[in-house]
Design a protein around this motif. Structure first.
Motif, short mmCIF file in Angstrom:
data_model
loop_
_atom_site.label_atom_id
_atom_site.label_comp_id
_atom_site.label_asym_id
_atom_site.label_seq_id
_atom_site.Cartn_x
_atom_site.Cartn_y
_atom_site.Cartn_z
N GLU A 175 0.91 -1.28 -0.05
CA GLU A 175 -0.11 -0.10 -0.14
C GLU A 175 0.80 1.37 -0.16
O GLU A 175 0.51 2.24 -0.15
N GLU A 176 2.37 1.13 0.06
CA GLU A 176 2.96 2.36 0.04
C GLU A 176 3.95 2.20 -1.05
O GLU A 176 4.26 1.42 -1.93
N THR A 177 4.60 3.51 -1.23
CA THR A 177 5.60 3.77 -2.66
C THR A 177 6.92 4.46 -1.95
O THR A 177 6.54 5.04 -0.94
N ILE A 178 8.10 4.24 -2.37
CA ILE A 178 9.24 4.90 -1.93
C ILE A 178 9.32 6.23 -2.63
O ILE A 178 9.63 6.05 -3.93
N MET A 179 9.50 7.09 -1.98
CA MET A 179 9.69 8.61 -2.45
C MET A 179 11.17 8.86 -2.56
O MET A 179 11.73 9.50 -3.54
N GLU A 180 11.88 8.45 -1.66
CA GLU A 180 13.37 8.76 -1.55
C GLU A 180 14.01 7.87 -0.78
O GLU A 180 13.60 7.09 0.12
N ARG A 181 15.46 7.73 -1.43
CA ARG A 181 16.48 6.72 -0.61
C ARG A 181 17.46 7.53 -0.18
O ARG A 181 18.28 7.95 -0.96
N ILE A 182 17.92 7.62 1.27
CA ILE A 182 18.87 8.54 1.61
C ILE A 182 19.97 7.92 2.47
O ILE A 182 19.57 7.10 3.53
N PRO A 183 21.39 7.55 1.97
CA PRO A 183 22.21 6.95 2.56
C PRO A 183 22.61 7.69 3.92
O PRO A 183 22.66 8.81 3.94
N GLN A 184 22.74 6.95 5.06
CA GLN A 184 22.92 7.54 6.55
C GLN A 184 24.44 7.34 6.86
O GLN A 184 24.99 8.45 7.19
N ASN A 185 25.12 6.17 6.64
CA ASN A 185 26.57 6.23 6.73
C ASN A 185 26.91 5.19 6.07
O ASN A 185 26.07 4.24 5.38
N TYR A 186 28.27 4.86 5.90
CA TYR A 186 28.98 3.74 5.19
C TYR A 186 29.94 3.26 6.44
O TYR A 186 30.61 3.81 7.38
#
Length: 544
Positions: free
Chosen positions: A124-135
Motif C-alpha cells: 500500500e506504500e511507495t518509496i519516495m526517496e532513498r537517503i544513505p545514512q552512513n557507510y
C-alpha cells in the motif's frame, strides 16, 4: 510558445494552497516570479484530500491568479505532500568489495546502491526517496566517503521515505483536472528545510518543525544528512477548535488568535478583556486574554510534547547543537518559540525562507507560511524546469475582459504531444494480475494505470486483441490528454530497472520494508481538555 526556465510549486495544506513560480538564475540564486496563497475551507483533512471538487477549485483560483500575473499557462508543476501517511524507515545491507587489496572503489558503492534499489515498499506504500545514512567498512569503521578505504565488506544504512499511494494519486488527480502534469512529488518534511536551514545547522545538528494547520512535520538533520522525518497529525486547527469552545464564532477565531493570542499564559495580561462580536451587538462576548492564552497554551503544549518525543525517538536529541528551527504558517503564533524553549530546553528560532533567494525576492516570501513552497521550488530546480505556455499577446497585467489563466485557446493544440520524459505517474494501489508475456500493442479497452512497483502490470485480457482489428490501423493514434493508458507502456521498463542489479543477489527474495508502527494519537489528543478546565481565572470588566 513554450518556456522551460520556470519552476512551478504547488503546496497544498489543510487550510491553504500556495502556488509559486520561480526561476533559477546563472549565479545559483532563486528568483520568485510570483507566489499566491488561497484558503482551503474544506476538502483536506490532516494533509489528505477528502473532496476532490473543493480542492480543485481552491487550486484553480491560486493557479489562475499566478497565470494572470505572469501571462502564462501552467502545464507542469512539482507538488509537496504531508500527513501521517508519510514516514521513514531504515534498512541496512552490504556488499563484498571486489578487490580488497586495492580498496573500496566507486563500483562497490554503486553495487550497494543497486541492492538498496531492490528493497521494496509494502503493497500500500511507495518509496519516495532513498537517503544513505552512513557507510561502514568491515562493520567497524564508519566513513562519509568509503571510496579508497581498505576492507572486505562495505555496508550502509539507508533511510527510506515512504508514502501511501492513495494520497499521491488524489493529489495528481486534482492537478490533472486543471490540465497540469505533476512532474514530481516531494515530502514536505524534506522540502521545507531546503529553504530555511543554514549549512552549519545541517552539519552540527538541528530539528526543523514545520507547524501547519492540520499537520506538524519534524525533520532531524545531522552531519548534512536527513536522519529522521515524521508527520504528526495535529496542528493549529486543533488550537482553533479549542478556542471555539469559548463561544467564539468560527469566523473570528483565527484573527483573535493571531492578534491577541499567546502560547504562554503567564505572559498574557491578567485583567484585560477583548470583546468579540456575535450575530448582533447584544450577543457580543467579552473574553479575558489570560483565559484565551490558557486555552492556546494547553493545546500548543501537546504539540510541543509530541515534537519532543519524536526528536527523542530519532536518537539524535543529544546531538542537535542548533536545537529547533520553527517554520510554517502557525509558527507566527505569539510566544510559541518561548513555549518550545521552556518545554524542550533547547535553542529555538523562527525561520523565514531567505537562503539561496535573490535579493529582490526575499521581501516577497518574508513569512514562514511560504517556507514549504519555496523549498519545493529548490527541490524542483534540481530535477529540471517546468513547461509553461507564454501568451504572446499578454502584457504584464491581465487583459480587462480575459478569463484569467486559460486564454487564449489557440495554444491548446500543443498539449497532445508525445509524453513528457519526466512526467510523474502515481502508483496504483491494486495492480492487475500479470500474464506470462506482454500484451500486444494498442490494447482495448483502456484500463487503469497499474503501479510501477508491481511485477508486470497489464490491462485486463477479457477482450481478444483480434476483434478490434478493423478500427486499429489508424495512421497515428492520438490518445486524449489525461487518459491513463497512453503513458502505460513507456513507463513499464523504467519502473523495472532497479530490479536488475549488476551483481548477483545470492538468490534472495526481494526485501520488503517493515510495515509502519501504529500510534494511538486519539487517546493522546484528549488530555488537553483537563488542562483547560483547571486554568481559567476571573478578572475585572476592563474592556479594550
Amino acid at each position: 510558445m513554450e518556456r522551460k526556465n520556470y519552476i512551478v510549486a504547488v503546496d497544498l495544506g489543510s487550510s491553504s494552497v500556495v502556488v509559486a513560480v520561480g526561476e533559477m538564475r546563472a549565479d545559483g540564486q532563486l528568483y520568485i516570479a510570483a507566489i499566491v496563497s488561497k484558503p482551503v475551507v474544506e476538502g483536506v483533512n490532516a494533509g489528505r484530500i477528502d473532496n476532490i471538487e473543493v480542492v480543485s477549485r481552491a487550486v484553480r483560483e491560486a493557479v489562475s491568479e499566478v497565470e494572470t500575473q505572469l501571462g502564462i499557462r501552467i502545464t507542469e508543476a512539482y507538488a509537496g505532500i504531508s500527513g501521517d501517511f508519510v514516514r521513514c524507515a531504515r534498512h541496512t545491507d552490504h556488499v563484498f568489495v571486489l578487490d580488497p587489496q586495492a580498496g573500496v572503489n566507486q563500483q562497490d558503492v554503486e553495487a550497494l546502491f543497486d541492492r538498496m534499489r531492490n528493497v521494496q515498499a509494502p503493497d500500500e506504500e511507495t518509496i519516495m526517496e532513498r537517503i544513505p545514512q552512513n557507510y561502514m567498512v568491515d562493520d567497524k569503521q564508519e566513513v562519509k566517503n568509503p571510496v579508497g578505504s581498505f576492507g572486505k565488506k562495505l555496508s550502509s544504512t539507508f533511510n527510506f521515505i515512504l508514502c501511501h499511494k492513495t494520497p499521491v494519486q488524489r493529489l495528481d488527480m486534482a492537478l490533472k483536472r486543471l490540465g497540469i502534469k505533476m512532474l514530481g512529488v516531494f515530502a514536505d518534511a524534506l522540502a521545507t528545510p531546503e529553504a530555511v536551514l543554514l549549512p552549519e545547522e545541517k552539519e552540527e545538528g538541528v530539528a526543523v518543525v514545520d507547524l501547519g494547520a492540520g499537520v506538524t512535520d519534524v525533520t532531524v538533520y545531522y552531519r548534512n544528512v536527513v536522519r529522521y522525518t515524521v508527520s504528526i497529525p495535529m496542528g493549529a486547527s486543533a488550537i482553533n477548535r479549542d478556542i471555539r469552545t469559548m463561544g467564539v464564532p468560527e469566523k473570528h477565531v483565527e484573527s483573535l488568535k493571531r492578534k491577541y493570542g499567546s502560547a504562554v499564559a503567564e505572559l498574557a495580561p491578567e485583567d484585560k478583556l477583548i470583546r468579540v462580536n456575535g450575530r448582533t451587538a447584544r450577543e457580543a462576548k467579552d473574553i479575558l486574554l489570560r483565559n484565551l492564552a490558557t486555552v492556546i497554551e494547553a493545546r500548543a503544549t501537546d504539540i510541543v510534547e509530541f515534537v519532543q518525543q519524536e526528536i527523542k525517538d530519532s536518537g539524535y536529541a543529544s546531538k542537535l547543537a542548533y536545537g529547533i528551527v520553527l517554520t510554517g504558517g502557525s509558527a507566527q503564533l505569539k510566544d510559541l518559540d518561548e513555549l518550545f524553549r521552556r518545554v524542550t530546553e533547547m535553542d529555538v528560532r523562527v525561520a523565514l525562507p531567505e537562503l539561496g533567494l535573490a535579493e529582490e525576492s526575499r521581501e516577497t516570501v518574508a513569512t514562514p507560511a511560504f517556507a514549504t513552497a519555496v523549498g519545493i521550488l529548490f527541490k524542483g530546480a534540481a530535477q529540471g524546469g517546468c513547461s509553461v505556455v507564454e501568451h504572446a499577446s499578454a502584457p504584464a497585467a491581465p487583459a480587462p475582459g480575459a478569463r484569467p489563466g486559460h486564454v487564449p485557446p489557440q495554444p491548446q493544440a500543443a498539449m497532445p504531444q508525445e509524453p513528457q520524459r519526466r512526467s510523474f505517474v502515481p502508483p496504483t494501489p491494486q495492480p492487475q494480475a500479470a500474464p506470462a508475456r506482454p500484451v500486444p500493442p494498442r490494447p482495448v479497452p483502456p484500463q487503469p494505470v497499474a503501479s510501477p512497483h508491481a511485477a508486470v502490470p497489464q490491462p485486463h485480457p477479457a477482450v481478444p486483441p483480434q476483434r478490434p482489428a478493423p478500427a486499429a490501423p489508424v495512421s497515428s493514434p492520438a490518445p486524449r490528454p489525461g487518459m491513463p493508458a497512453a503513458p502505460q507502456e513507456p513507463q513499464r521498463p523504467v519502473a523495472r530497472q532497479p530490479l536488475t542489479p549488476p551483481q548477483p543477489l545470492d538468490d534472495e527474495e526481494p526485501i520488503v520494508i517493515d510495515p509502519r508502527r501504529k500510534r494511538d494519537w486519539g487517546s493522546i489528543f484528549r488530555k488537553a481538555v483537563d488542562k483547560v478546565n483547571q486554568s481559567f481565572t476571573a478578572a475585572e470588566d476592563e474592556e479594550i
